[in-house]
Design a protein around this motif. Structure first.
Motif, short mmCIF file in Angstrom:
data_model
loop_
_atom_site.label_atom_id
_atom_site.label_comp_id
_atom_site.label_asym_id
_atom_site.label_seq_id
_atom_site.Cartn_x
_atom_site.Cartn_y
_atom_site.Cartn_z
N CYS A 17 0.83 -1.21 0.00
CA CYS A 17 0.00 0.00 0.00
C CYS A 17 0.86 1.26 0.00
O CYS A 17 0.56 2.24 -0.67
N ARG A 18 1.93 1.21 0.82
CA ARG A 18 2.84 2.35 0.90
C ARG A 18 3.52 2.59 -0.45
O ARG A 18 3.66 3.73 -0.90
N SER A 19 3.96 1.49 -1.10
CA SER A 19 4.63 1.59 -2.39
C SER A 19 3.70 2.18 -3.44
O SER A 19 4.10 3.03 -4.23
N LEU A 20 2.45 1.74 -3.43
CA LEU A 20 1.46 2.24 -4.38
C LEU A 20 1.21 3.73 -4.15
O LEU A 20 1.17 4.52 -5.10
N LYS A 21 1.07 4.11 -2.90
CA LYS A 21 0.82 5.51 -2.57
C LYS A 21 2.01 6.38 -2.99
O LYS A 21 1.83 7.46 -3.57
N ASN A 22 3.23 5.90 -2.71
CA ASN A 22 4.43 6.65 -3.07
C ASN A 22 4.54 6.84 -4.59
O ASN A 22 4.91 7.92 -5.07
N HIS A 23 4.22 5.77 -5.33
CA HIS A 23 4.30 5.84 -6.79
C HIS A 23 3.34 6.89 -7.33
O HIS A 23 3.72 7.73 -8.17
N ASN A 24 2.09 6.85 -6.87
CA ASN A 24 1.08 7.78 -7.37
C ASN A 24 1.42 9.23 -7.02
O ASN A 24 1.18 10.15 -7.81
N GLU A 25 1.97 9.42 -5.82
CA GLU A 25 2.39 10.77 -5.43
C GLU A 25 3.57 11.24 -6.28
O GLU A 25 3.65 12.40 -6.67
#
Length: 526
Positions: A17-25
């Motif tokens: 989840c953290r990786s996905l959030k970081n990518h989108n940001e």
């Protein structure tokens, strides 16, 4: 133990989840100028390190200037999508068709992906073609067929003519060829629009048909749910099959699966990659349509097809390679062994930039960690195999494929006259086999110049590298794959003996002008 497994599972979920959030940001934020300049340097550095023919069509001085100029034009922060629009045209100046740059797209959670799969975007059901400097609806996989034959004039407030001119700058063919641009931009227009604009829920499109304009809004709609299977206990009893009937059904299903594998079934379009038959039941003329050299088990298809040609004593074979984007070297080598009459060497040793190209390919920063670990375990085998097949000559490295050996034609090779249909979308492997047939004067070519170069292309295996800041991904070939034959000047495709360009009127009349010419020529020869 259960608690440990549960904690580990929760840990991986949180990391994901953290990786996905970081990518989108990361892809939506405005990147500092210094970070954008770093990504430009990184992409050029990767091309220099892995691409063996980087300066084949554009000199080092010119490419250096292009990349430096790009850095000078970026003086304010921009997001990843805007950076893609600036970087792609510069990379296209390398003029190597297998180099591509992906736009930065949002990642979705499992729940979001599940919801998206329940919907379909009506716009993606349209197939386009670019003819006579206009974009036309060639086909639709939806129920509304009234748009077929319509010109696409505007999408939202953008003129399609402007979009086409823009998208053509974001990819290249091999060398100085231009036919690929018109064919490719039409066939992949939806993908270019998505890379340009991103995810949308609706599109307002203006069409023109018979001098009349009309507007249609395409939406993302829910897919129709499949009817639920009725409970057999509440309906009449299911008819029991005998053991012989069950066996017959199993055999029929198995036969269908084998047929689909052999012909390369394309589920999306409900069509086959490999097609063969006799024209109008006349056994002296056969037609083989090959949409690519990528999927399915090809050997049995060619064995059976050429056995039929031999049995029927067929005089003419029409090989249709239009819109064939290429694929496996092994497959085109196998096909060519049925088309040639003489001994041949299919490809030369491939120029590479490393003694261990396959290890470089596997150890990219986009390779999943699990595959990297596995590659590390088997790396001694990969390294030894690569070193055995790699040699140095005149300061350059070359990798040897199996297809560099001299081979003889198959016993059932075709000895009659061959016609090959080609167009700008005939690329990569389909251009390579066309080079052989053209150089040996084995076939008559009809259509337009191929998008792939006569003198070879950089493909084989691919390096996919993700830029650290903008998260754009560049894909580049790592091996120069070429036939022994060459033409001068370099940088052009296989040219037709008979040039025939399709027209809008041909499409409206459902007329295949290239195939029609071939059949008329055969009629005269008879």
């Amino acid at each position: 133990m259960r608690k440990a497994v549960l904690l580990l599972f929760v840990f991986f979920i949180l990391i994901s989840c953290r990786s996905l959030k970081n990518h989108n940001e990361q892809i939506t934020k405005l990147h500092d100028v210094i970070d954008l300049h770093e990504d430009i340097d990184k992409v050029y550095s990767q091309l220099k390190r892995h691409h063996p023919k980087l300066y084949q069509y554009t000199s080092k001085e010119v490419l250096d200037f292009k990349f430096d100029s790009l850095k000078r034009t970026i003086i304010t922060p921009i997001n990843s999508r805007e950076f893609y629009k600036k970087l792609a045209p510069v990379i296209s100046q390398v003029k190597q068709g297998h180099i591509s740059l992906s736009s930065a797209n949002k990642w979705y959670t499992k729940k979001e992906r599940k919801q998206l799969l329940k919907k379909k975007f009506e716009f993606y059901a349209l197939d386009f073609e670019y003819l006579e400097n206009k974009l036309w609806v060639k086909n639709t996989r939806g129920k509304d067929s009234t748009m077929v034959g319509s010109e696409v004039v505007k999408i939202e407030e953008d003129l399609v003519s402007d979009l086409i001119d823009l998208y053509k700058t974001r990819f290249s063919s091999d060398g100085y060829n231009t036919t690929l641009h018109n064919r490719y931009v039409g066939r992949h227009f939806s993908n270019f629009y998505y890379k340009d604009k991103g995810f949308v829920d609706s599109l307002r499109v203006t069409f023109k048909k018979k001098d009349s304009l009309f507007i249609k809004t395409f939406r993302r709609l829910k897919k129709k749910e499949k009817p639920k299977k009725q409970d057999s206990t509440k309906t009449k009893k299911r008819i029991k099959l005998t053991s012989e009937e069950k066996k017959a059904n199993r055999l029929a299903s198995k036969k269908k699966r084998k047929f689909n594998r052999k012909h390369g079934f394309i589920k999306k379009n409900k069509e086959y990659t490999r097609n063969f038959g006799f024209v109008k039941k006349a056994k002296d003329v056969a037609y083989m349509k090959l949409r690519s050299f990528t999927n399915g088990s090809y050997k049995k298809f060619y064995k059976e097809s050429f056995a039929k040609l031999d049995s029927a004593k067929t005089k003419y074979l029409i090989l249709d390679l239009r819109d064939n984007g290429g694929g496996r070297i092994a497959e085109i080598d196998y096909l060519y062994s049925y088309l040639t009459k003489d001994k041949y060497k299919f490809i030369e040793d491939s120029e590479v930039n490393s003694r261990v190209p396959f290890l470089k390919f596997l150890m990219s920063n986009t390779t999943p960690n699990s595959l990297k670990i596995l590659s590390g375990i088997v790396s001694p085998i990969i390294i030894v195999q690569n070193l055995i097949r790699t040699r140095k000559q005149d300061g350059k490295l070359y990798y040897r494929f199996r297809q560099t050996k001299v081979r003889t034609p198959r016993p059932l090779h075709f000895a009659g006259h061959i016609y090959v249909l080609i167009n700008g979308n005939s690329f990569s492997a389909s251009s390579l086999i066309s080079t052989h047939l053209k150089a040996t004067k084995r076939a008559t070519f009809v259509g337009e110049e191929t998008g792939g170069a006569y003198n070879g292309t950089v493909a084989g295996i691919y390096k996919i590298y993700e830029l650290p800041n903008t998260k754009l991904k560049i894909r580049m070939g790592m091996m120069q794959v070429e036939a022994p034959q060459k033409q001068n000047p370099d940088g052009y495709g296989v040219k037709p003996d008979i040039e025939i360009l399709p027209t809008v009127n041909d499409r409206n009349l459902k007329r295949d002008s290239e195939l029609e010419w071939v059949l008329n020529d055969i009629k005269e020869k008879r």
